[in-house]
Motif scaffolding. Structure first.
Motif, PDB file in Angstrom:
ATOM      1  N   THR A   1       0.583  -1.151   0.067  1.00 44.45           N
ATOM      2  CA  THR A   1      -0.026   0.134   0.148  1.00 44.45           C
ATOM      3  C   THR A   1       0.874   1.117   0.064  1.00 44.45           C
ATOM      4  O   THR A   1       0.622   2.069  -0.921  1.00 44.45           O
ATOM      5  CB  THR A   1      -0.952  -0.049   1.398  1.00 44.45           C
ATOM      6  N   ARG A   2       2.003   1.155   0.852  1.00 49.59           N
ATOM      7  CA  ARG A   2       2.622   2.433   0.887  1.00 49.59           C
ATOM      8  C   ARG A   2       4.098   2.256   0.942  1.00 49.59           C
ATOM      9  O   ARG A   2       4.576   1.509   1.781  1.00 49.59           O
ATOM     10  CB  ARG A   2       2.331   3.163   2.131  1.00 49.59           C
ATOM     11  N   PRO A   3       4.853   2.453  -0.191  1.00 45.13           N
ATOM     12  CA  PRO A   3       6.140   2.175  -0.256  1.00 45.13           C
ATOM     13  C   PRO A   3       6.976   2.892   0.821  1.00 45.13           C
ATOM     14  O   PRO A   3       6.707   4.006   1.075  1.00 45.13           O
ATOM     15  CB  PRO A   3       6.790   2.803  -1.611  1.00 45.13           C
ATOM     16  N   GLN A   4       7.887   2.203   1.373  1.00 42.90           N
ATOM     17  CA  GLN A   4       8.942   2.571   2.529  1.00 42.90           C
ATOM     18  C   GLN A   4       9.940   3.499   1.481  1.00 42.90           C
ATOM     19  O   GLN A   4      10.719   3.112   1.236  1.00 42.90           O
ATOM     20  CB  GLN A   4       9.455   1.791   3.322  1.00 42.90           C
ATOM     21  N   THR A   5       9.850   4.776   1.569  1.00 35.40           N
ATOM     22  CA  THR A   5      10.453   5.632   0.607  1.00 35.40           C
ATOM     23  C   THR A   5      12.075   5.459   0.896  1.00 35.40           C
ATOM     24  O   THR A   5      12.649   6.192   0.098  1.00 35.40           O
ATOM     25  CB  THR A   5      10.038   6.964   0.541  1.00 35.40           C
ATOM     26  N   ASP A   6      12.628   5.401   2.018  1.00 32.47           N
ATOM     27  CA  ASP A   6      13.779   5.353   2.359  1.00 32.47           C
ATOM     28  C   ASP A   6      14.477   4.100   1.942  1.00 32.47           C
ATOM     29  O   ASP A   6      15.790   4.002   1.936  1.00 32.47           O
ATOM     30  CB  ASP A   6      14.139   5.763   3.631  1.00 32.47           C
ATOM     31  N   ARG A   7      13.695   2.909   1.405  1.00 35.44           N
ATOM     32  CA  ARG A   7      14.369   1.791   1.122  1.00 35.44           C
ATOM     33  C   ARG A   7      14.524   1.921  -0.535  1.00 35.44           C
ATOM     34  O   ARG A   7      13.649   2.617  -0.982  1.00 35.44           O
ATOM     35  CB  ARG A   7      13.527   0.589   1.655  1.00 35.44           C
ATOM     36  N   LEU A   8      15.368   1.258  -0.982  1.00 34.34           N
ATOM     37  CA  LEU A   8      15.591   0.872  -2.427  1.00 34.34           C
ATOM     38  C   LEU A   8      16.005  -0.418  -2.780  1.00 34.34           C
ATOM     39  O   LEU A   8      17.240  -0.755  -2.171  1.00 34.34           O
ATOM     40  CB  LEU A   8      16.376   2.416  -2.901  1.00 34.34           C
ATOM     41  N   VAL A   9      15.752  -0.849  -3.992  1.00 34.62           N
ATOM     42  CA  VAL A   9      16.341  -1.970  -4.374  1.00 34.62           C
ATOM     43  C   VAL A   9      16.924  -1.783  -5.774  1.00 34.62           C
ATOM     44  O   VAL A   9      16.233  -0.792  -6.852  1.00 34.62           O
ATOM     45  CB  VAL A   9      15.266  -3.092  -4.781  1.00 34.62           C
ATOM     46  N   MET A  10      18.208  -1.897  -5.959  1.00 34.00           N
ATOM     47  CA  MET A  10      18.919  -1.677  -7.201  1.00 34.00           C
ATOM     48  C   MET A  10      19.348  -2.907  -7.716  1.00 34.00           C
ATOM     49  O   MET A  10      19.723  -3.762  -7.292  1.00 34.00           O
ATOM     50  CB  MET A  10      20.128  -0.752  -6.891  1.00 34.00           C
ATOM     51  N   LYS A  11      19.083  -2.921  -8.938  1.00 30.81           N
ATOM     52  CA  LYS A  11      19.602  -4.248  -9.838  1.00 30.81           C
ATOM     53  C   LYS A  11      20.553  -4.036 -10.933  1.00 30.81           C
ATOM     54  O   LYS A  11      20.284  -3.025 -11.879  1.00 30.81           O
ATOM     55  CB  LYS A  11      18.110  -5.181 -10.460  1.00 30.81           C
ATOM     56  N   PHE A  12      21.409  -4.757 -10.941  1.00 32.01           N
ATOM     57  CA  PHE A  12      22.681  -4.662 -12.128  1.00 32.01           C
ATOM     58  C   PHE A  12      22.722  -5.918 -12.793  1.00 32.01           C
ATOM     59  O   PHE A  12      22.622  -6.970 -12.222  1.00 32.01           O
ATOM     60  CB  PHE A  12      24.107  -4.389 -11.498  1.00 32.01           C
ATOM     61  N   GLY A  13      22.666  -5.820 -14.073  1.00 29.59           N
ATOM     62  CA  GLY A  13      22.568  -7.082 -15.152  1.00 29.59           C
ATOM     63  C   GLY A  13      23.977  -7.551 -15.392  1.00 29.59           C
ATOM     64  O   GLY A  13      25.027  -7.020 -14.902  1.00 29.59           O
ATOM     65  N   GLY A  14      24.036  -8.504 -16.110  1.00 31.04           N
ATOM     66  CA  GLY A  14      25.356  -9.122 -16.471  1.00 31.04           C
ATOM     67  C   GLY A  14      26.317  -8.262 -17.028  1.00 31.04           C
ATOM     68  O   GLY A  14      27.604  -8.256 -16.855  1.00 31.04           O
TER      69      GLY A  14
ATOM     70  N   SER B   1      18.261   3.300   2.103  1.00 32.44           N
ATOM     71  CA  SER B   1      18.637   1.845   2.898  1.00 32.44           C
ATOM     72  C   SER B   1      18.550   0.825   1.612  1.00 32.44           C
ATOM     73  O   SER B   1      17.325   0.695   1.013  1.00 32.44           O
ATOM     74  CB  SER B   1      17.598   1.550   3.861  1.00 32.44           C
ATOM     75  N   VAL B   2      19.726   0.427   1.128  1.00 38.38           N
ATOM     76  CA  VAL B   2      19.598  -0.303  -0.159  1.00 38.38           C
ATOM     77  C   VAL B   2      19.946  -1.891  -0.029  1.00 38.38           C
ATOM     78  O   VAL B   2      20.793  -2.134   0.626  1.00 38.38           O
ATOM     79  CB  VAL B   2      20.849   0.290  -1.177  1.00 38.38           C
TER      80      VAL B   2
ATOM     81  N   LEU C   1      15.690  -9.022   6.128  1.00 36.49           N
ATOM     82  CA  LEU C   1      16.331  -8.360   5.134  1.00 36.49           C
ATOM     83  C   LEU C   1      16.224  -6.932   5.221  1.00 36.49           C
ATOM     84  O   LEU C   1      17.148  -5.925   5.168  1.00 36.49           O
ATOM     85  CB  LEU C   1      15.928  -8.901   3.433  1.00 36.49           C
ATOM     86  N   GLY C   2      14.970  -6.732   5.557  1.00 28.40           N
ATOM     87  CA  GLY C   2      14.357  -5.296   6.032  1.00 28.40           C
ATOM     88  C   GLY C   2      15.288  -4.677   7.185  1.00 28.40           C
ATOM     89  O   GLY C   2      15.832  -3.545   7.089  1.00 28.40           O
ATOM     90  N   ALA C   3      15.233  -5.597   8.275  1.00 23.12           N
ATOM     91  CA  ALA C   3      16.039  -4.995   9.327  1.00 23.12           C
ATOM     92  C   ALA C   3      17.591  -4.849   9.017  1.00 23.12           C
ATOM     93  O   ALA C   3      18.218  -3.747   9.467  1.00 23.12           O
ATOM     94  CB  ALA C   3      16.007  -6.195  10.497  1.00 23.12           C
ATOM     95  N   ALA C   4      18.213  -5.532   8.190  1.00 23.07           N
ATOM     96  CA  ALA C   4      19.577  -5.400   7.471  1.00 23.07           C
ATOM     97  C   ALA C   4      19.704  -4.123   6.891  1.00 23.07           C
ATOM     98  O   ALA C   4      20.698  -3.409   7.363  1.00 23.07           O
ATOM     99  CB  ALA C   4      19.979  -6.615   6.733  1.00 23.07           C
TER     100      ALA C   4
ATOM    101  N   SER D   1      19.388  -1.212   9.017  1.00 21.72           N
ATOM    102  CA  SER D   1      20.492  -0.884   9.918  1.00 21.72           C
ATOM    103  C   SER D   1      21.641  -0.213   9.306  1.00 21.72           C
ATOM    104  O   SER D   1      22.688   0.125   9.869  1.00 21.72           O
ATOM    105  CB  SER D   1      20.705  -2.123  10.553  1.00 21.72           C
ATOM    106  N   GLY D   2      21.529   0.129   8.166  1.00 24.87           N
ATOM    107  CA  GLY D   2      22.665   0.616   7.245  1.00 24.87           C
ATOM    108  C   GLY D   2      23.575  -0.312   6.393  1.00 24.87           C
ATOM    109  O   GLY D   2      24.422  -0.012   5.890  1.00 24.87           O
ATOM    110  N   GLU D   3      23.239  -1.641   6.595  1.00 25.25           N
ATOM    111  CA  GLU D   3      23.693  -2.581   5.778  1.00 25.25           C
ATOM    112  C   GLU D   3      23.549  -2.468   4.317  1.00 25.25           C
ATOM    113  O   GLU D   3      22.309  -2.472   4.146  1.00 25.25           O
ATOM    114  CB  GLU D   3      23.738  -4.054   6.379  1.00 25.25           C
ATOM    115  N   ILE D   4      24.297  -2.704   3.456  1.00 25.76           N
ATOM    116  CA  ILE D   4      24.027  -2.713   2.174  1.00 25.76           C
ATOM    117  C   ILE D   4      23.953  -4.466   1.872  1.00 25.76           C
ATOM    118  O   ILE D   4      24.980  -4.930   1.951  1.00 25.76           O
ATOM    119  CB  ILE D   4      24.995  -2.209   1.129  1.00 25.76           C
TER     120      ILE D   4
END
Lengths: 424, 424
Positions: B2-15, B40-41, B131-134, B137-140
């Motif tokens: 419903t509401r994205p946690q805007t401070d989190r972000l998933v980044m994907k890098f291809g081959g 938080s990535v 994973l969210g807690a990680a 906490s500032g871990e990538i």
């Protein structure tokens, strides 16, 4: 382990035996022969030859860290453990395509529990129940060597040569013997490239193998022999360059069995002659003859992580001072020299000399315990060839001498002959 | 979600972005910029470009099995999943060497739970708590794409292009947006190699992207778009060929946002023109005009796993019979032809013709739902260039025509212009 379950068998194949698909197929045929012969088999595999080096080089290239940093990193293990994962899957697929029931068991699936010393972890526990049930049911279990998992669930690696240790640990868990397939067909009385008449030993005791492994016979990793001795796992070293015959039967069992001393009926006084060129001799000339001076020197070296092997102290020309000679591995020599030089005033000596043109020649044999005259034979044989020795060290089952490097092969040949180790 | 946690972000890098250590360092700099900007990535990575092909080739070489066999094998997954394990560890090491807190999370550690359809597994659940807690906490957190684990603890892979799906699934679990870094800088109105004036779309709806993905715009894997739509994950497609500035700040956000239709204020009638050459046209001439004849044909094809796309039926010259035309992917055409030929008597037709010199051109746009005249514009534009169409199919937001292959680029240019999609 009191009584090996003789129908179970652990087989280990190294990086050369896993080097490409054709070699993996050959290993699979050897495994198949044991299965057809009625064994319940677990196979421990290394990564393809060269692959681990490639992965390590990549971790080295990830930034400004030194290799040493990356080596102790948990993420280093994530990268480097992948090599054995690949060969495990490929061997399982190969065996399936030959019609066998096979599956891979990653370190985290068994689990092979280790401490968390990443890059050089030690195995703490390998539960044998699930894996044992799997192999007893007729499944060929393929286990990646070199890798484990912490209790916290992170991937670890055991350090170079760790696959031998993995194999012995799995054999201990399954309470069964361990066959190590490698690119030599056993343990020899000495290096056959130096003495063509060197003889393959049918049996050698754990203690002898330990001395030989640490003295330069590069057949098995020292830790794997220690573990085999502690857990009483019979280990056979065999050549992987064999083929089952048309009926799928392996050639008559050869190789070398590494076992308890008690199981070797005909004990030899000397089992083998080894040579190590990874030696450097360091001499502190004119060391103040204080009672604690040598202790001071060796404490400083130990604190810097420099391993010292042989030690000789002799009277110096200057009254009230001695000459102290010791040996280290060649890698450590430069560091030891720098360390001593920077502490020259505190330690109190006149001059330091480093000589890398040295080699250590050793004779090893459990029979020494009950036989006199072993050392005399050694000194006589060397003297006959005009070879002087610069230092001596002994253990219960070993005598080592330090000599000038140029004489190393000559010394090996002379000793091999003096102790009657040639092929008859 | 419903509401994205805007401070989190998933980044994907291809081959391609993971292709070598220098490219991994560039990806790390992009990740670092987002972390410095307060995100938080979690990062999802593919294997090094070419690595998965190499691993697949090895599994193909394990014996007499066909590639198709190995592909659905659990041990195939053990081998092939190792590629992403390597890049995960290398990216984590690189970020650590830049001073960041990073660690890898294998599919079995999170866990990314999948079904047990090895080689083409579907993600069933990704718990977001650990994973969210990680990341909070500032871990990538570095997550290997493409891989998962069954509830029974065996490694699975998701099939080709699966890393996009992994990234969206992780974003859904973390309730946050997903940035897909790739070798193009967004989704275009059409292929810029055909129409140099093609325009990058700032936003495109999930539905449009789905049509484009399945119609030949190879930006994102179709399943990842389906999942993003189902979980309402905002996905941005961005170029990985960017560099943070001297202050470590990324250039002004560009790329294309794939989002809900409601979030696109200025709706275009047509968003893009796509072209697919992976088409074959099969015609059954003189098919008996039984009411169930087409059903008979398509049931046989469906049972053989042949996907049929467009279908056209027309009156044949022979009275009491029809001509039935349908299209399949080129890979399936030969199989479809063999199937039909072997069933010619039962199905009842005079002749079969297969034409591979065809292309499918489509216009896609959510605005079609509320606008008339879209089809007329298409037919007029094609007629003006003298291009005949051989079949048509439509959906709510798409019109496709099958034309002679030689006219494909001309048709794309004509339609791109007719709908006013050029850069102003």
């Amino acid at each position: 382990m009191t009584r090996p379950q003789t129908d179970r068998l652990v087989m280990k194949f190294g990086g050369t035996s896993m080097g490409d698909l054709e070699r993996i197929r050959r290993a699979a045929r050897i495994v198949a022969a044991e299965v057809r012969a009625g064994k319940s088999v677990a196979v421990v595999v290394s990564a393809m030859a060269g692959k681990t080096n490639e992965l390590v080089a990549w971790t080295d290239g990830t930034g400004k860290s030194t290799a040493a940093n990356a080596m102790t990193d948990d993420e280093y293990d994530v990268v480097v453990a992948s090599g054995e994962q690949v060969t495990s899957g490929l061997l399982a697929l190969t065996l399936r395509n030959m019609g066998f029931n096979a599956r891979s068991w990653m370190g985290w699936q068994i689990p092979i529990l280790t401490d968390d010393a990443h890059g050089r972890a030690r195995i703490e526990d390998v539960p044998g129940d699930v894996l044992g049930a799997a192999v007893d049911s007729g499944e060929i279990a393929i286990v990646p060597g070199f890798q484990g998992v912490t209790r916290g669930g992170r991937i670890t690696t055991l350090g170079r040569g760790g696959s031998d240790t993995s194999a012995v640990a799995v054999a201990a868990a399954l309470q069964c013997p361990c066959d190590i397939y490698t690119d030599v067909d056993g343990v020899y009385t000495t290096d056959p490239r130096i003495v063509p008449k060197a003889r393959r030993l049918e049996k050698v005791s754990y203690e002898e193998m330990l001395e030989m492994a640490s003295l330069g016979a590069k057949v098995l990793q020292t830790r794997s022999v220690e573990l085999a001795m502690a857990k009483q796992v019979p280990v056979r070293v065999l050549s992987s360059f064999i083929e089952p015959d048309a009926d799928g039967v392996l050639p008559e069992s050869s190789g070398t069995l590494i076992c308890d001393e008690d199981e070797i009926v005909e004990k030899r006084i000397v089992s083998g002659v080894t040579m190590s060129r990874d030696e450097a001799r360091i001499t502190l000339l004119g060391l103040t003859d204080r009672v604690d001076a040598p202790a001071d020197v060796f404490t400083r070296l130990a604190e810097a992580g420099v391993n010292v092997d042989m030690i000789v102290q002799s009277q110096a020309r200057t009254p009230g001072s001695v000459n102290l000679t010791f040996t280290t591995g060649r890698r450590d020599a430069e560091r030891a020299e720098a360390l001593m030089t920077s502490a020259q005033a505190e330690v109190g000596f006149e001059e330091i000399r480093v000589d890398q043109d040295v080699a250590k020649i050793s004779v090893v044999g459990v029979g020494m315990r009950s036989h006199a005259g072993v050392a005399q034979t050694m000194f006589r044989a060397l003297a006959d060839k005009g070879i002087k020795f610069q230092a001596i060290s002994t253990s219960e089952i070993k005598i080592s001498v330090l000599i000038e490097d140029a004489y190393a092969e000559l010394a090996v040949r002379a000793l091999h002959s003096a102790y009657g180790l040639e092929t008859v």
